[in-house]
Design a protein around this motif. Structure first.
Motif, PDB file in Angstrom:
ATOM      1  N   GLN A  17      -7.192   0.300  -0.838  1.00 48.09           N
ATOM      2  CA  GLN A  17      -7.475  -0.954  -0.129  1.00 48.09           C
ATOM      3  C   GLN A  17      -8.801  -0.858   0.631  1.00 48.09           C
ATOM      4  O   GLN A  17      -9.573  -1.802   0.673  1.00 48.09           O
ATOM      5  CB  GLN A  17      -6.316  -1.267   0.821  1.00 48.09           C
ATOM      6  N   ASP A  53      -5.342  -1.709  -5.148  1.00 48.25           N
ATOM      7  CA  ASP A  53      -4.689  -2.195  -3.933  1.00 48.25           C
ATOM      8  C   ASP A  53      -5.566  -3.281  -3.302  1.00 48.25           C
ATOM      9  O   ASP A  53      -6.591  -2.979  -2.700  1.00 48.25           O
ATOM     10  CB  ASP A  53      -4.462  -1.023  -2.967  1.00 48.25           C
ATOM     11  N   GLU A  54      -5.146  -4.505  -3.483  1.00 50.15           N
ATOM     12  CA  GLU A  54      -5.875  -5.672  -2.960  1.00 50.15           C
ATOM     13  C   GLU A  54      -7.376  -5.617  -3.294  1.00 50.15           C
ATOM     14  O   GLU A  54      -8.222  -5.613  -2.396  1.00 50.15           O
ATOM     15  CB  GLU A  54      -5.656  -5.816  -1.448  1.00 50.15           C
ATOM     16  N   SER A  96       0.832  -1.212   0.000  1.00 54.41           N
ATOM     17  CA  SER A  96       0.000   0.000   0.000  1.00 54.41           C
ATOM     18  C   SER A  96       0.858   1.251   0.000  1.00 54.41           C
ATOM     19  O   SER A  96       0.532   2.236  -0.662  1.00 54.41           O
ATOM     20  CB  SER A  96      -0.931   0.017   1.212  1.00 54.41           C
TER      21      SER A  96
END
Ligand code: ADP
Ligand code: MG
Length: 332
Positions: A85, A161-162, A45
């Motif tokens: 995220q 992000d994820e 991140s």
């Protein structure tokens, strides 16, 4: 193909002294699906926040589409889409309103926004839920809405992000197919971070594996796995502490065994054509009265690549599902 992202010697030290990113360098080519695979706390991140101009780097050189991350931040923001995220969906607004709002942030015309929102709702399969308040969406629907809002201004580069962390397998594979479509059909460059080996393996043309702020390996999934050069056999013994050393002695003498390491199961053996070796191992341990509780065999995975470079496994729910169990009971 030319590079669209270049990162040289990036370092990030937070104000409390945490060195979250420790001298990493990599490049992403235009049109590429590129991944950062690593466990929690690896620095994924942090890296994505720097690349998307949300966080200031401590040191290093970064170019995104030929632009300097610091001096040209406003221009960079126009050509990138970012899904962070944490979802940024506004629960009080409907799905349609969430995407529309984002269009206004990008100063698009009302007409352009309307057309684009309709397209995006179809792309992420939210047409029928478009007029519902986002707070009533499932986790998967929120992530899909987040993805749509990141795409409203037709970015050249998409940072994710994820994007599938915490989602059920079905929602995850839906997102995979939207992402593959965006990359293949629309030519969008994608930079994705993930903790999921399977996700990195399936989507990314190239990836870097990151651990504790450092890149430990880079390449295509098949290159990285080929580099392992062996299949693995994971053996768990009923009494690992007592029999571990003796078992390793017995296995060491067998043909084609590359490496034997202690692992969470007890012992992992890396070998060429490991399938042929299993019977020999079982027989040898059995005749020495070493009781086996399970043996699992797998061809190299990105987790083995991670293991080779860090001595650890990436812990995600994928690992709970054992690879094809050949013999014996369940793992753990
Ligand atoms: P990942 O996304 O791979 O899980 P992060 O980039 O979020 O990793 O974090 C990398 C490291 O930096 C971790 O040790 C984390 O605790 C630390 N960290 C993240 N954000 C901050 C912050 N704002 N201040 C201090 N340390 C931080
Ligand atoms: Mg993270």
């Amino acid at each position: 193909m030319s590079d669209i992202i270049t990162v040289k010697n990036l370092v990030e030290v937070y104000s409390d002294g945490t060195k979250a990113v420790d001298d990493i360098s990599f490049n992403v080519q235009e049109g590429e699906f590129f991944g950062f695979l690593g466990p929690n706390g690896a620095g994924k991140s942090t890296t994505i926040k720097i690349l998307t101009t949300l966080l200031r780097k401590t040191s290093g050189t970064i170019k995104v589409a030929g632009l300097d991350i610091f001096n040209d931040a406003a221009q960079i923001r126009k050509i990138i889409g970012v899904q962070s995220q944490e979802t940024t969906v506004d629960g009080d607004l409907t799905g349609r309103e969430n995407i529309t709002l984002q269009g206004h942030f990008h100063q698009m015309t009302t007409e352009d926004i309307k057309k684009r929102v309709d397209e995006l709702l179809v792309l992420v399969g939210l047409e029928s839920a478009a007029e519902k308040r986002a707070r009533n969406y499932s986790g998967g629907m929120k992530k899909r809405l987040d993805l749509a809002t990141a795409l409203v201004h037709k970015p050249k580069i998409l940072f994710l992000d994820e994007p599938t962390t915490g989602l059920d397998p079905q929602s995850r594979s839906a997102i995979w197919s939207y992402l593959e479509k965006l990359n293949k059909e629309n030519g969008i460059t994608i930079f994705l971070t993930t903790q999921y080996l399977e996700e990195a393996d399936k989507l990314c043309k190239r990836l870097s594996i990151i651990d504790a702020g450092k890149i430990v390996a880079s390449g295509s999934p098949s290159e990285l796995k080929a580099d392992i050069g062996a299949d693995s056999i994971r053996i768990s013994l009923e009494n690992c502490s007592r029999d571990n050393a003796k078992a390793k002695e017995l296995i060491k003498t067998m043909n084609n065994v590359n490496q034997i390491v202690d692992s969470e199961e007890c012992i992992t053996v890396y070998a060429k054509n490991a399938g042929l070796l299993i019977a020999d191992i079982v027989r040898a341990l059995d005749s020495s009265d070493i009781r086996i509780s399970s043996v699992t065999f797998s061809q190299p995975s990105l987790d083995d690549v991670f293991m080779k470079h860090t001595g650890k496994r990436i812990r995600t729910e994928e690992l709970v599902k054992a690879p094809s169990a050949i013999w014996g009971g369940a793992r753990r």
